[in-house]
Write an enzyme that holds these catalytic residues in place. Structure first.
Site, short mmCIF file in Angstrom:
data_model
loop_
_atom_site.label_atom_id
_atom_site.label_comp_id
_atom_site.label_asym_id
_atom_site.label_seq_id
_atom_site.Cartn_x
_atom_site.Cartn_y
_atom_site.Cartn_z
N HIS A 155 0.66 -1.27 0.10
CA HIS A 155 -0.01 -0.02 0.11
C HIS A 155 0.85 1.27 -0.02
O HIS A 155 1.47 1.99 1.25
CB HIS A 155 -0.90 0.01 1.21
CG HIS A 155 -2.21 0.99 1.04
ND1 HIS A 155 -1.97 2.14 1.69
CD2 HIS A 155 -3.17 0.84 0.20
CE1 HIS A 155 -3.33 2.67 1.39
NE2 HIS A 155 -4.06 1.94 0.42
N ILE A 165 0.94 4.26 3.99
CA ILE A 165 0.00 4.87 4.78
C ILE A 165 -0.86 3.63 5.04
O ILE A 165 -1.09 2.69 4.38
CB ILE A 165 -0.80 5.91 3.86
CG1 ILE A 165 -1.34 5.29 2.50
CG2 ILE A 165 0.01 7.23 4.00
CD1 ILE A 165 -2.11 6.46 1.74
N GLY A 170 -7.51 2.93 4.48
CA GLY A 170 -8.94 3.51 5.50
C GLY A 170 -9.79 2.23 5.55
O GLY A 170 -10.10 2.49 6.81
N VAL A 171 -9.59 1.26 5.09
CA VAL A 171 -10.49 0.18 5.20
C VAL A 171 -9.98 -0.51 6.53
O VAL A 171 -10.70 -1.13 7.22
CB VAL A 171 -10.74 -0.89 4.08
CG1 VAL A 171 -9.23 -1.46 3.86
CG2 VAL A 171 -11.60 -1.82 4.17
N GLU A 178 -11.90 -1.17 10.13
CA GLU A 178 -12.12 -2.64 10.67
C GLU A 178 -11.50 -2.59 12.13
O GLU A 178 -12.14 -3.03 13.01
CB GLU A 178 -10.91 -3.53 9.94
CG GLU A 178 -11.04 -4.79 10.63
CD GLU A 178 -12.20 -5.53 10.56
OE1 GLU A 178 -12.48 -6.54 11.60
OE2 GLU A 178 -12.91 -5.39 9.74
#
Length: 171
Positions: free
Chosen positions: A69, A75, A78-79, A83
């Protein structure tokens, strides 16, 4: 104050003078069905069973998603932040279940699913070395669903906030 112990012989964590509960990583591992690399919270505290809680996710460069990523500019996806917030919600649920059940049932078996993500806003990047501070406040029950307001911050600055709908159990 030390975190309560949740083992097969006792499902009653100790309550702090403030009336809230704290759970360390070993407790959380017994409370949730998640395992590495998907166990996303390291500590839960200020937990009011069935109502609210706060938690911590220490973000380490060793997280497996950093390999792919944005290599060279790591970074946290966002997912994965969402979670982590959802897992804090599960701890708040299980803490409530522990108050009403006997030690015969595995609390992790009652953890439900994430039903929807609404109005989630991301305000800044989360990078290795950050301490992700999580918050969850459970709202109204809608049949077998529950709405939850969630937040995430780093150093007191908002990272993400929104609402989730989660299932109550896996039924």
């Amino acid at each position: 104050m030390s975190a309560p112990t949740i083992d097969s012989t006792s499902s009653e964590p100790s309550i702090h003078k403030t009336g809230t509960l704290s759970f360390g990583i070993d407790d959380i591992s017994r409370m949730l069905p998640h395992r590495w690399p998907m166990l996303m919270i390291d500590r839960a505290f200020d937990v009011v069973p069935g109502k609210s809680g706060r938690g911590i996710k220490a973000v380490s460069v060793n997280e497996p998603y950093f390999a792919g990523h944005y290599p060279g500019h790591s970074i946290m996806p966002g997912v994965m932040i969402v979670e982590a917030m959802a897992q804090l919600v599960a701890v708040v649920y299980v803490a409530e279940a522990l108050e009403t059940t006997t030690g015969a049932q595995n609390p992790a078996d009652g953890v439900g699913y994430l039903g929807s993500i609404r109005n989630m806003k991301f305000n800044r990047l989360v990078v290795p070395g950050d301490m992700l501070e999580l918050g969850a406040r459970l709202g109204a029950r809608l049949g077998g669903l529950r709405s939850v307001e969630v937040t995430a911050s780093v150093d007191g600055k908002a990272v993400a906030a929104g609402s989730l709908v989660v299932t109550e159990g896996r039924g």
